[in-house]
Design a protein around this motif. Structure first.
Motif, mmCIF file in Angstrom:
data_model
loop_
_atom_site.group_PDB
_atom_site.id
_atom_site.type_symbol
_atom_site.label_atom_id
_atom_site.label_comp_id
_atom_site.label_asym_id
_atom_site.label_seq_id
_atom_site.Cartn_x
_atom_site.Cartn_y
_atom_site.Cartn_z
ATOM 1 N N ASN A 15 0.679 -1.220 -0.141
ATOM 2 C CA ASN A 15 -0.037 -0.165 -0.097
ATOM 3 C C ASN A 15 0.716 1.285 -0.009
ATOM 4 N N ALA A 16 1.844 1.321 -1.004
ATOM 5 C CA ALA A 16 2.552 2.577 -1.136
ATOM 6 C C ALA A 16 1.940 3.886 -1.042
ATOM 7 N N THR A 17 0.878 4.009 -1.750
ATOM 8 C CA THR A 17 0.213 5.343 -1.914
ATOM 9 C C THR A 17 -0.107 5.809 -0.373
ATOM 10 N N ALA A 18 -0.701 4.917 0.375
ATOM 11 C CA ALA A 18 -0.986 5.294 1.718
ATOM 12 C C ALA A 18 0.212 5.613 2.617
ATOM 13 N N LEU A 19 1.363 4.704 2.438
ATOM 14 C CA LEU A 19 2.325 5.059 3.072
ATOM 15 C C LEU A 19 3.129 6.232 2.920
ATOM 16 N N LEU A 20 3.215 6.804 1.675
ATOM 17 C CA LEU A 20 3.916 8.090 1.256
ATOM 18 C C LEU A 20 2.881 9.165 1.329
ATOM 19 N N ALA A 21 1.588 9.131 1.082
ATOM 20 C CA ALA A 21 0.506 10.091 1.142
ATOM 21 C C ALA A 21 1.047 11.413 1.999
ATOM 22 N N ASP A 22 1.035 11.023 3.366
ATOM 23 C CA ASP A 22 1.059 11.923 4.081
ATOM 24 C C ASP A 22 2.290 12.970 4.020
ATOM 25 N N ALA A 23 3.543 12.237 3.547
ATOM 26 C CA ALA A 23 4.935 13.064 3.509
ATOM 27 C C ALA A 23 4.914 13.792 2.109
ATOM 28 N N MET A 24 3.980 13.340 1.297
ATOM 29 C CA MET A 24 4.168 14.065 -0.226
ATOM 30 C C MET A 24 2.810 14.633 -0.680
ATOM 31 N N HIS A 25 2.534 15.613 0.052
ATOM 32 C CA HIS A 25 1.237 16.568 -0.264
ATOM 33 C C HIS A 25 1.280 16.937 -1.753
ATOM 34 N N ASP A 26 2.565 17.384 -2.122
ATOM 35 C CA ASP A 26 2.737 18.055 -3.206
ATOM 36 C C ASP A 26 2.995 17.154 -4.551
ATOM 37 N N TRP A 27 2.571 15.830 -4.427
ATOM 38 C CA TRP A 27 2.923 14.791 -5.444
ATOM 39 C C TRP A 27 1.783 13.958 -5.731
ATOM 40 N N GLU A 28 1.603 13.801 -6.851
ATOM 41 C CA GLU A 28 0.355 12.769 -7.481
ATOM 42 C C GLU A 28 1.184 11.507 -7.421
ATOM 43 N N ILE A 29 0.377 10.443 -6.793
ATOM 44 C CA ILE A 29 1.421 9.082 -6.879
ATOM 45 C C ILE A 29 0.534 8.286 -7.439
ATOM 46 N N ARG A 30 0.900 7.720 -8.487
ATOM 47 C CA ARG A 30 0.199 6.488 -9.021
ATOM 48 C C ARG A 30 1.060 5.035 -8.703
ATOM 49 N N SER A 31 0.417 4.264 -8.235
ATOM 50 C CA SER A 31 0.919 2.823 -7.751
ATOM 51 C C SER A 31 0.436 1.819 -8.631
ATOM 52 N N VAL A 32 1.470 1.041 -9.318
ATOM 53 C CA VAL A 32 1.064 -0.295 -9.739
ATOM 54 C C VAL A 32 1.861 -1.174 -9.484
ATOM 55 N N SER A 33 1.450 -2.666 -9.644
ATOM 56 C CA SER A 33 1.935 -3.746 -9.057
ATOM 57 C C SER A 33 2.783 -4.534 -9.954
ATOM 58 N N SER A 34 2.832 -4.211 -11.096
ATOM 59 C CA SER A 34 3.802 -5.036 -11.913
ATOM 60 C C SER A 34 4.536 -4.140 -13.082
ATOM 61 N N LEU A 35 5.576 -4.714 -13.738
ATOM 62 C CA LEU A 35 6.217 -3.867 -14.591
ATOM 63 C C LEU A 35 5.407 -3.603 -15.826
#
Ligand SMILES: Nc1ncnc2c1ncn2[C@@H]1O[C@H](COP(=O)(O)OP(=O)(O)OP(=O)(O)O)[C@@H](O)[C@H]1O
Length: 445
Positions: A15-35
């Motif tokens: 759950n990388a998005t949840a992990l990083l979201a608080d520390a990275m307000h000014d980022w848009e994070i898109r997480s995928v699980s495969s190459l």
């Protein structure tokens, strides 16, 4: 303000998005699980400049990750691994070759945000066009914007429009053939053939039949007739490189061809009309050869109707960074994906060097640096420009470096019983670099 974008490749359960979201307000994070998903995302969306790879060893094989990161090496990549993953040589190779930084689990989101911000800064710095590096003129194969190249392009434009012979003068490796190709490509003969001949490279005994062709039975072994290079350029341009090396008797034949636009094959008296535009080139001043009697004066004046001079690279210093970048991109397949460009010191060394071998020397040095560099940025030493000695004797230094490299490779491989990983470790380079070095020296294990 547009938000920074992060593509994160991580197993769902992290759950990388949840992990990083608080520390990275000014980022848009898109997480995928495969190459595969990451590849699709990058294909559809070109605005990512930073990626985060959270490696789960079970998820993907290192070879696939290596190939993926190689394809997307224009981005800055950060990794997050378990400490024990780093015991694995393949995983360490991935870090060294492809990543600008890495963290170990458990990931501290604030520190990770800081690392990713730094990677983003780097990526944007690389994207910003460097001062003075305007894009080359799309219509011309000649890269460069300095006054001398602008003048050369204007000359090419003018001479391309008429049919008279062109004589190109320039030092070795300065771009005479490229200039001849540009004249041809911009002329109304562009759809016809461009036939280059190096007059100094054909043996004097063969040059007549090579240029003019021969009939069957013209000499022993001539079992059938063959058109010469002049005939094969019919409707196009004949480029006579190193025209000063043309033997005296051939100069007479060439002069006759230029006057009459007809040729006779060896062993035949039949005249064949050929429609060819002649562009000749020389790295020596032909007037001197004329004065010494080595070159016919009448031929010189026939060829030099439209003289064009290609300036040496040392007179186009402003273009050096642009040309270096151009060849860095052109030969980019030969580089490690980790290598992102030139260091300021390398650019300074390029600007200081005198370039006696002109553009060809620059190409060779850049290609060599692509293979040699173990850093993220090319250093002067990778270009063989580390200090005054390189300027005094570039070829000698190159040779010495190649010899030393080869013997170090051989010694380490022998010591490691031909084990590439061990030899790479002994030499302090990654396995990928080791394979590149082995291939460069044509060595197999
Ligand atoms: N302005 C330029 N932009 C891009 N590439 C260039 C430029 N000038 C030269 N080159 C490249 O440098 C190399 C040497 O150029 P070229 O063969 O035209 O030189 P030359 O003067 O004909 O050399 P020689 O005298 O040895 O025959 C070629 O690979 C050519 O494509």
């Amino acid at each position: 303000m547009t938000r920074k974008r992060l593509l994160c490749i991580a197993p769902d359960e992290l759950n990388a998005t949840a992990l990083l979201a608080d520390a990275m307000h000014d980022w848009e994070i898109r997480s995928v699980s495969s190459l595969a998903d990451a590849g699709r995302e990058l294909r559809d969306n070109h605005r990512y400049v930073v990626g985060l790879l959270m490696h789960d060893r079970e998820l993907q094989r290192p070879g696939e990750i290596d190939a993926f990161l190689r394809r997307h090496s224009q981005m800055q990549w950060v990794g997050a691994f378990r400490s024990r993953d780093l015991d694995n040589a393949a995983c360490r190779d991935l870090v060294v070759e492809h990543l600008c930084d890495y963290h170990t689990f458990p990931v501290d989101p604030v520190r990770m945000a800081h690392t990713l911000g730094h990677a983003h800064g780097w990526a944007m710095l690389r994207r910003r066009p460097q001062a003075g590096l305007a894009a080359p003129d799309g219509a011309s194969p000649l890269v460069g914007n300095c006054d001398a190249i602008v003048r050369l392009r204007a000359q090419i434009d003018r001479v391309a429009k008429v049919a008279a012979p062109v004589l190109i003068w320039g030092e070795s490796g300065s771009g005479k053939e490229l200039t001849a190709q540009a004249v041809h490509a911009q002329s109304d003969r562009a759809d016809g053939p461009f036939v280059p001949i190096n007059c100094g490279a054909i043996s004097p005994s063969l040059i007549h039949s090579e240029l003019f062709g021969y009939e069957r039975g013209a000499f022993t072994g001539a079992t059938k007739g063959k058109a010469g290079l002049i005939e094969s350029a019919n409707g196009g341009t004949l480029f006579l490189d190193e025209i000063g090396d043309l033997p005296k008797d051939m100069q007479v034949n060439l002069l006759r061809f230029l006057q009459e636009q007809t040729i006779s094959r060896v062993g035949s008296t039949r005249s064949i009309r050929v429609d060819v535009r002649v562009v000749a080139a020389s790295h020596v001043q032909l007037q001197k050869a004329v004065a010494s009697g080595a070159f016919r004066e009448d031929l010189y004046y026939r060829l030099a109707v439209l003289p064009v001079t290609v300036p040496p690279l040392r007179e186009r210093r402003d273009d050096l960074p642009l040309l270096a970048e151009h060849f860095f991109k052109l030969y980019g397949d030969e580089k490690s994906p980790r290598l992102k460009g030139f260091s300021n010191r390398a650019i300074e060394a390029i600007l200081e060097h005198d370039w006696p071998g002109n553009v060809r020397e620059l190409i060779n040095r850049v290609r060599r640096a692509l293979v040699m560099s173990d850093n993220r940025l090319i250093m002067p030493e990778d270009l063989g420009l580390g200090g005054g000695h390189a300027q005094a004797a570039p070829a000698a230094l190159d040779d010495a470096r190649m010899r030393t490299e080869r013997s170090a490779l051989r010694e380490c491989l022998d010591r490691s019983g031909q084990n590439v990983s061990r030899a790479a470790r002994d030499l302090g380079v990654s396995r990928t670099t080791m394979y590149r070095l082995l291939s460069k020296h044509g060595m197999r294990t």
